[in-house]
Design a protein around this motif. Structure first.
Motif, PDB file in Angstrom:
ATOM      1  N   ALA A  17       0.831  -1.207   0.000  1.00 28.38           N
ATOM      2  CA  ALA A  17       0.000   0.000   0.000  1.00 28.38           C
ATOM      3  C   ALA A  17       0.864   1.256   0.000  1.00 28.38           C
ATOM      4  CB  ALA A  17      -0.930  -0.008   1.217  1.00 28.38           C
ATOM      5  N   ILE A  18       1.903   1.287   0.826  1.00 26.39           N
ATOM      6  CA  ILE A  18       2.792   2.452   0.888  1.00 26.39           C
ATOM      7  C   ILE A  18       3.499   2.660  -0.450  1.00 26.39           C
ATOM      8  CG2 ILE A  18       4.911   3.340   1.938  1.00 26.39           C
ATOM      9  CD1 ILE A  18       3.988   2.010   4.561  1.00 26.39           C
ATOM     10  N   GLY A  19       3.937   1.560  -1.075  1.00 21.94           N
ATOM     11  CA  GLY A  19       4.582   1.674  -2.378  1.00 21.94           C
ATOM     12  C   GLY A  19       3.644   2.233  -3.434  1.00 21.94           C
TER      13      GLY A  19
ATOM     14  N   THR B 218       1.280   0.418 -14.428  1.00 24.28           N
ATOM     15  CA  THR B 218       1.102  -0.966 -13.987  1.00 24.28           C
ATOM     16  C   THR B 218       1.617  -1.217 -12.578  1.00 24.28           C
ATOM     17  OG1 THR B 218       1.273  -1.711 -16.274  1.00 24.28           O
ATOM     18  CG2 THR B 218       1.633  -3.361 -14.549  1.00 24.28           C
ATOM     19  N   VAL B 219       2.808  -0.742 -12.275  1.00 30.36           N
ATOM     20  CA  VAL B 219       3.451  -1.089 -11.000  1.00 30.36           C
ATOM     21  C   VAL B 219       2.603  -0.670  -9.793  1.00 30.36           C
ATOM     22  CG1 VAL B 219       5.458  -0.698  -9.531  1.00 30.36           C
ATOM     23  CG2 VAL B 219       5.768  -1.146 -11.980  1.00 30.36           C
ATOM     24  N   PRO B 220       2.176   0.608  -9.678  1.00 34.96           N
ATOM     25  CA  PRO B 220       1.365   0.959  -8.500  1.00 34.96           C
ATOM     26  C   PRO B 220       0.010   0.269  -8.453  1.00 34.96           C
ATOM     27  CG  PRO B 220       1.513   2.813 -10.014  1.00 34.96           C
ATOM     28  CD  PRO B 220       2.471   1.800 -10.498  1.00 34.96           C
ATOM     29  N   LEU B 221      -0.595  -0.008  -9.627  1.00 33.42           N
ATOM     30  CA  LEU B 221      -1.886  -0.689  -9.616  1.00 33.42           C
ATOM     31  C   LEU B 221      -1.767  -2.126  -9.126  1.00 33.42           C
ATOM     32  CD1 LEU B 221      -3.729   0.552 -12.836  1.00 33.42           C
ATOM     33  CD2 LEU B 221      -4.486   0.786 -10.468  1.00 33.42           C
ATOM     34  N   VAL B 222      -0.692  -2.807  -9.503  1.00 34.89           N
ATOM     35  CA  VAL B 222      -0.474  -4.165  -8.996  1.00 34.89           C
ATOM     36  C   VAL B 222      -0.258  -4.138  -7.487  1.00 34.89           C
ATOM     37  CG1 VAL B 222       1.080  -6.143  -9.050  1.00 34.89           C
ATOM     38  CG2 VAL B 222       0.393  -5.063 -11.182  1.00 34.89           C
ATOM     39  N   LEU B 223       0.538  -3.176  -7.016  1.00 35.61           N
ATOM     40  CA  LEU B 223       0.764  -3.040  -5.575  1.00 35.61           C
ATOM     41  C   LEU B 223      -0.551  -2.736  -4.857  1.00 35.61           C
ATOM     42  CD1 LEU B 223       4.084  -0.962  -5.567  1.00 35.61           C
ATOM     43  CD2 LEU B 223       3.817  -3.379  -4.963  1.00 35.61           C
TER      44      LEU B 223
ATOM     45  N   ARG C 161      -5.657  -7.700   0.956  1.00 31.98           N
ATOM     46  CA  ARG C 161      -5.101  -8.130   2.241  1.00 31.98           C
ATOM     47  C   ARG C 161      -5.422  -7.204   3.410  1.00 31.98           C
ATOM     48  NH1 ARG C 161      -2.219  -9.938  -1.879  1.00 31.98           N
ATOM     49  NH2 ARG C 161      -1.039 -11.871  -1.723  1.00 31.98           N
ATOM     50  N   LEU C 162      -5.792  -5.956   3.123  1.00 31.84           N
ATOM     51  CA  LEU C 162      -6.060  -4.992   4.182  1.00 31.84           C
ATOM     52  C   LEU C 162      -7.554  -4.731   4.314  1.00 31.84           C
ATOM     53  CD1 LEU C 162      -3.336  -2.244   3.552  1.00 31.84           C
ATOM     54  CD2 LEU C 162      -3.368  -3.927   5.391  1.00 31.84           C
ATOM     55  N   PRO C 163      -8.040  -4.436   5.522  1.00 27.90           N
ATOM     56  CA  PRO C 163      -9.413  -3.963   5.669  1.00 27.90           C
ATOM     57  C   PRO C 163      -9.605  -2.662   4.893  1.00 27.90           C
ATOM     58  CG  PRO C 163      -8.465  -4.535   7.800  1.00 27.90           C
ATOM     59  CD  PRO C 163      -7.346  -4.569   6.812  1.00 27.90           C
ATOM     60  N   MET C 164     -10.814  -2.427   4.388  1.00 28.57           N
ATOM     61  CA  MET C 164     -11.063  -1.219   3.607  1.00 28.57           C
ATOM     62  C   MET C 164     -10.783   0.047   4.424  1.00 28.57           C
ATOM     63  SD  MET C 164     -12.037  -1.792   0.447  1.00 28.57           S
ATOM     64  CE  MET C 164     -13.256  -0.644  -0.226  1.00 28.57           C
ATOM     65  N   ALA C 165     -11.060   0.018   5.723  1.00 29.26           N
ATOM     66  CA  ALA C 165     -10.823   1.193   6.551  1.00 29.26           C
ATOM     67  C   ALA C 165      -9.337   1.531   6.597  1.00 29.26           C
ATOM     68  CB  ALA C 165     -11.356   0.957   7.962  1.00 29.26           C
ATOM     69  N   THR C 166      -8.500   0.528   6.822  1.00 35.93           N
ATOM     70  CA  THR C 166      -7.056   0.746   6.857  1.00 35.93           C
ATOM     71  C   THR C 166      -6.542   1.185   5.494  1.00 35.93           C
ATOM     72  OG1 THR C 166      -6.852  -0.944   8.560  1.00 35.93           O
ATOM     73  CG2 THR C 166      -4.838  -0.305   7.424  1.00 35.93           C
ATOM     74  N   LEU C 167      -7.006   0.513   4.456  1.00 36.09           N
ATOM     75  CA  LEU C 167      -6.590   0.857   3.101  1.00 36.09           C
ATOM     76  C   LEU C 167      -6.974   2.297   2.760  1.00 36.09           C
ATOM     77  CD1 LEU C 167      -5.384  -0.430   0.456  1.00 36.09           C
ATOM     78  CD2 LEU C 167      -7.741  -0.799  -0.247  1.00 36.09           C
ATOM     79  N   GLY C 168      -8.168   2.690   3.170  1.00 34.48           N
ATOM     80  CA  GLY C 168      -8.638   4.024   2.840  1.00 34.48           C
ATOM     81  C   GLY C 168      -7.830   5.122   3.490  1.00 34.48           C
ATOM     82  N   LEU C 169      -7.536   4.983   4.772  1.00 34.50           N
ATOM     83  CA  LEU C 169      -6.832   6.061   5.452  1.00 34.50           C
ATOM     84  C   LEU C 169      -5.328   6.044   5.175  1.00 34.50           C
ATOM     85  CD1 LEU C 169      -8.839   6.267   8.768  1.00 34.50           C
ATOM     86  CD2 LEU C 169      -8.739   7.923   6.920  1.00 34.50           C
ATOM     87  N   THR C 170      -4.768   4.889   4.809  1.00 33.90           N
ATOM     88  CA  THR C 170      -3.374   4.859   4.392  1.00 33.90           C
ATOM     89  C   THR C 170      -3.182   5.666   3.109  1.00 33.90           C
ATOM     90  OG1 THR C 170      -3.172   2.631   5.305  1.00 33.90           O
ATOM     91  CG2 THR C 170      -1.422   3.346   3.845  1.00 33.90           C
TER      92      THR C 170
END
Length: 288
Positions: free
Chosen positions: A3-5, A213-218, A225-234
């Protein structure tokens, strides 16, 4: 880390697309589609993933949601490239500040994810900051809303579609390819194709495949793998970098209201991050 990448690379995209400011935004998107497809098919071949790719193409249960996600990412790409090259980087960054709130809402309403009290407080504080930011930029708010909702629904569709990240992205780009070829054919007949004009422009358009491509694959890896809440705020990492590009490098104006809103957004991020760290520590202690 995925996600950070992804968000870090997306945050720096304005620097790349400003190098292509002289190319039609629609052509940039179509070139992204074509070169991304070639790169993805090559990677799938190297990883022996082509059988899974062709299997997904024959699965009607996968094709419908992937067609939806292809539509969402196409809208997102076109809106973003146009906004950056038309001098609306701050408006684009606002779209990605709004997006996590939409993502969290979808996670709660659609996926029935639960939020802890401090997470709800973090979202409330960040929402106030985003509301202030939106109120100070009403004329370009449509850009922000288009980016926020298109990428939120893209993330939801990818999270709920049981397909490998690279395979799903390959299907999405393949579905967009006929539209890309049709537009480039039309543009070529009117003498306006940027590809081939000069070596730097041609090289940048080819590189746009990897940049896409690279960021979309990441992101697809993180979304599964992450909950939507965590993914959203990251995701606040990306618009923060975009915002800094717009203000510090491209000279876009920053009002007092915008400065205040960013302070509130980061307070919300700190609250959310501290809650995640505390929860992880309690889980490790319980396991021990």
């Amino acid at each position: 880390m995925a996600a950070i990448g992804a968000y870090g690379l997306w945050g720096l995209l304005p620097l790349f697309f400003r190098l292509l400011h002289h190319v039609d935004p629609v052509e940039i998107v179509t070139q992204r589609v074509l070169w991304s497809l070639l790169l993805i098919l090559g990677l799938l071949a190297l990883r022996r993933g082509l059988p899974s790719f062709f299997t997904a193409l024959r699965d009607r249960r996968l094709m419908l949601p992937l067609a939806g996600s292809a539509l969402m990412i196409g809208i997102n790409w076109l809106t973003y490239v146009w906004a950056v090259n038309d001098g609306h980087v701050v408006a684009a960054s606002l779209g990605y500040f709004l997006n996590p709130l939409v993502v969290v809402t979808l996670g709660v309403l659609v996926l029935k994810e639960k939020l802890r009290r401090q997470q709800m407080l973090a979202i409330a504080v960040a929402s106030i900051g985003v509301a202030i930011l939106a109120a100070s930029a009403l004329t370009t708010l449509w850009i922000s809303l288009a980016l926020a909702f298109s990428f939120a629904f893209y993330g939801l569709l990818r999270k709920t579609t049981p397909v490998a990240p690279m395979t799903g992205l390959g299907v999405e780009t393949l579905l967009l390819t006929p539209l890309a070829i049709a537009y480039l054919t039309w543009e070529a007949s009117h003498g306006g194709v940027g590809f081939g004009q000069d070596t730097p422009t041609t090289a940048l358009l080819i590189i746009s495949g990897a940049v896409t491509t690279v960021p979309l694959v990441l992101f697809a890896m993180a979304a599964q793998r992450l909950p939507m809440a965590t993914l959203g705020l990251t995701q606040y990492l990306a618009p923060t970098l975009q915002f800094l590009c717009g203000v510090l490098l491209f000279g876009e104006k920053l009002s007092a209201g915008q400065m205040a809103s960013f302070g509130l957004i980061w307070v919300g991020l700190i609250l959310f991050a501290s809650d995640g760290i505390a929860t992880a520590r309690r889980s490790r202690m319980a396991a021990a």
